[in-house]
Design an enzyme around this catalytic site. Sequence first.
Site, mmCIF file in Angstrom:
data_model
loop_
_atom_site.group_PDB
_atom_site.id
_atom_site.type_symbol
_atom_site.label_atom_id
_atom_site.label_comp_id
_atom_site.label_asym_id
_atom_site.label_seq_id
_atom_site.Cartn_x
_atom_site.Cartn_y
_atom_site.Cartn_z
ATOM 1 N N ARG A 1 6.099 -6.008 10.364
ATOM 2 C CA ARG A 1 4.645 -5.896 10.512
ATOM 3 C C ARG A 1 3.860 -7.130 10.105
ATOM 4 N NH1 ARG A 1 3.278 0.170 8.514
ATOM 5 N NH2 ARG A 1 4.220 1.056 10.361
ATOM 6 N N HIS B 1 -1.799 -3.411 9.223
ATOM 7 C CA HIS B 1 -1.140 -2.876 10.407
ATOM 8 C C HIS B 1 -1.559 -3.736 11.587
ATOM 9 C CE1 HIS B 1 0.344 -0.185 13.473
ATOM 10 N NE2 HIS B 1 0.945 0.517 12.524
ATOM 11 N N SER C 1 -3.626 15.169 -3.299
ATOM 12 C CA SER C 1 -2.918 16.207 -2.540
ATOM 13 C C SER C 1 -2.306 15.691 -1.239
ATOM 14 C CB SER C 1 -3.867 17.360 -2.240
ATOM 15 O OG SER C 1 -4.959 16.883 -1.476
ATOM 16 N N LEU D 1 1.083 13.777 0.606
ATOM 17 C CA LEU D 1 2.447 14.307 0.579
ATOM 18 C C LEU D 1 3.090 14.195 -0.808
ATOM 19 C CD1 LEU D 1 4.778 15.660 2.021
ATOM 20 C CD2 LEU D 1 5.607 13.399 2.691
ATOM 21 N N GLU E 1 10.706 1.968 15.396
ATOM 22 C CA GLU E 1 9.489 1.221 15.087
ATOM 23 C C GLU E 1 9.931 -0.186 14.724
ATOM 24 O OE1 GLU E 1 5.995 2.968 13.017
ATOM 25 O OE2 GLU E 1 7.367 4.604 12.605
ATOM 26 N N SER F 1 7.084 5.292 4.166
ATOM 27 C CA SER F 1 6.120 5.729 3.136
ATOM 28 C C SER F 1 6.201 7.237 2.903
ATOM 29 C CB SER F 1 4.695 5.308 3.489
ATOM 30 O OG SER F 1 4.356 5.747 4.773
ATOM 31 N N HIS G 1 -3.844 -1.605 5.817
ATOM 32 C CA HIS G 1 -3.139 -0.354 6.100
ATOM 33 C C HIS G 1 -2.459 0.250 4.881
ATOM 34 C CE1 HIS G 1 -1.030 2.572 8.503
ATOM 35 N NE2 HIS G 1 0.157 2.097 8.186
HETATM 36 C C1 SIN Z 1 2.513 3.809 12.443
HETATM 37 O O1 SIN Z 1 2.710 4.862 13.023
HETATM 38 O O2 SIN Z 1 2.492 2.722 13.013
HETATM 39 C C2 SIN Z 1 2.278 3.838 10.966
HETATM 40 C C3 SIN Z 1 3.434 4.420 10.281
HETATM 41 C C4 SIN Z 1 3.645 3.761 8.964
HETATM 42 O O3 SIN Z 1 2.715 3.134 8.438
HETATM 43 O O4 SIN Z 1 4.768 3.830 8.455
#
Ligand code: SIN
Length: 515
Positions: free
Chosen positions: A291, A246, A14, A16, A118, A392, A352
């Site tokens: 990342r 992450h 459940s 997204l 980001e 994601s 992550h």
């Molecule tokens: C984050 O906010 O750094 C994680 C977001 C993501 O994994 O896309």
Amino acid sequence: MAHTKETNILVIGSGLSGAVAALTAAEENKKVILITNSNTLLSGNTKWAQGGIAYSSQKDSDIKFQEDIYNAGGRHNRQSAVEQLVKDGPKLIEQLLIKKLDIPFEKDKNNNLCFTSEAAHSADRIIHCKDATGYIIQKNIIEKIKKHPNITIHTNYLAIDLLTSSHHSNSSIDIYNKPECFGVITLDTKEQKINHIYANHTILATGGLGQIYLHTTNPAESRGDGIAMAWRAGARCVNLQYIQFHPTALYHESGRFLISETLRGEGAKLYDVNGLNFMKDLHPLQGLAPRDIVARGIHQALINTQHPCVYLDISYKKASWIKSRFPTIYKHCLNVGLDITSKAIPVVPAAHYSCGGISVNLKGESSLKRLYAIGEASCTGVHGSNRLASTSLLECLVWGYLSAKNASQDTSQHKIPKINDWIQESQEIDSTLITQNWLTIKNTMWNYVGLVRTRERLRSAQLILRNLQHDIEKSYQTAKLTPAIIGLRNGIQTSVAITTAALEDRVSRGCHYIE
Ligand code: SIN
């Protein structure tokens, strides 16, 4: 004696992607059963997704967005999937998130959406609900699902195995037919009952697998159940070696906690214990490099300084702005004794996201007939060897919607074969064994199949994990079924699959970094 239920479309999970699939199928007038192994629909990785969702802004271009996805993904991405994401994603954000669900994305004083950035994004294209984007979206969509008359919800239903004609039919000659999935066997963990749920189409949306690692940003339920079930059922899984770490999880004895990349997007500085900006010589984008590169930069900084963490500092910004922009992170850190408005945050990498998973096409169909996979459990090819931030949730939206549309429009009916009844075994499993086996899995994956790999480490991991799998499977065969033994069996299966994929792939690329 197993209880049986029947539906047109079964959605497992459940988060997204599962929520979007369930709602879409229900709106196509299909009978939907939605199950989750938790006691609430608000479970899985979605609710922990802080950063936001990528939504190409007017200043942005689709080509630039695609290029960013390819660059982050080591150009190992599937082009048609990337194009579909970039084309359909914004339309679904508008249609579903903005118009239908009225998600309160951050707006400026002129009522225009606020865009942030980001790592590895060449434009500000991420919309967000402060630092709780996934949580707000999931909460809102669940409200809709709960009210929909076509959706039956079962919480505390833990999927054990997919039902397939080749594994479960009691007619031996069904083995000659093309294998098809016709539902799932579940354990109702509250009532201690086994249920068979028969479905014309099954959509696996079981989420991530971070819990097979010692340190992770993922919640307890993310242990790779979907990949393990699909693997056992014979569905093809790909790119499993690409586990994304992450770069910045809170380093604290209370456990790891995601410190969103949007902090760096908003200007937070990353440095080692000596105050050195160690990313300066590693990538032109420094702390905003993809990342995998930042995570390895931190890994090396920890070795160089012999210090257990590096630091992320946003404290030079106004305290009131920090509290309003990052309320979740601010509160979490304050609860563990750290005021991020005055101090730098100690951070380390943590497991992550799984960039690989159950291989699916542009409609979300797996290689096993009538089985779809969506969200983190799947591999659409969008992410290549390393996922670009904030794609994601977007992928969940696109494939959640398309899989359900496609399954709803497929009117062919699967003939459910007669199957043997479930035999419940009775052996109680020693909980100390389960705890110790999990420690072995988590430590082996962390140390040998982690951020930096060598072939020797991978070979050792394979030996340890295969032996362990043999023991666990033996115990499972005679065990009284509990969530603990089912989870352990899945955790070891997924770990073996990842390790095998990592050993088979000699090319060091993206998240699969071989020293
Ligand atoms: C984050 O906010 O750094 C994680 C977001 C993501 O994994 O896309």
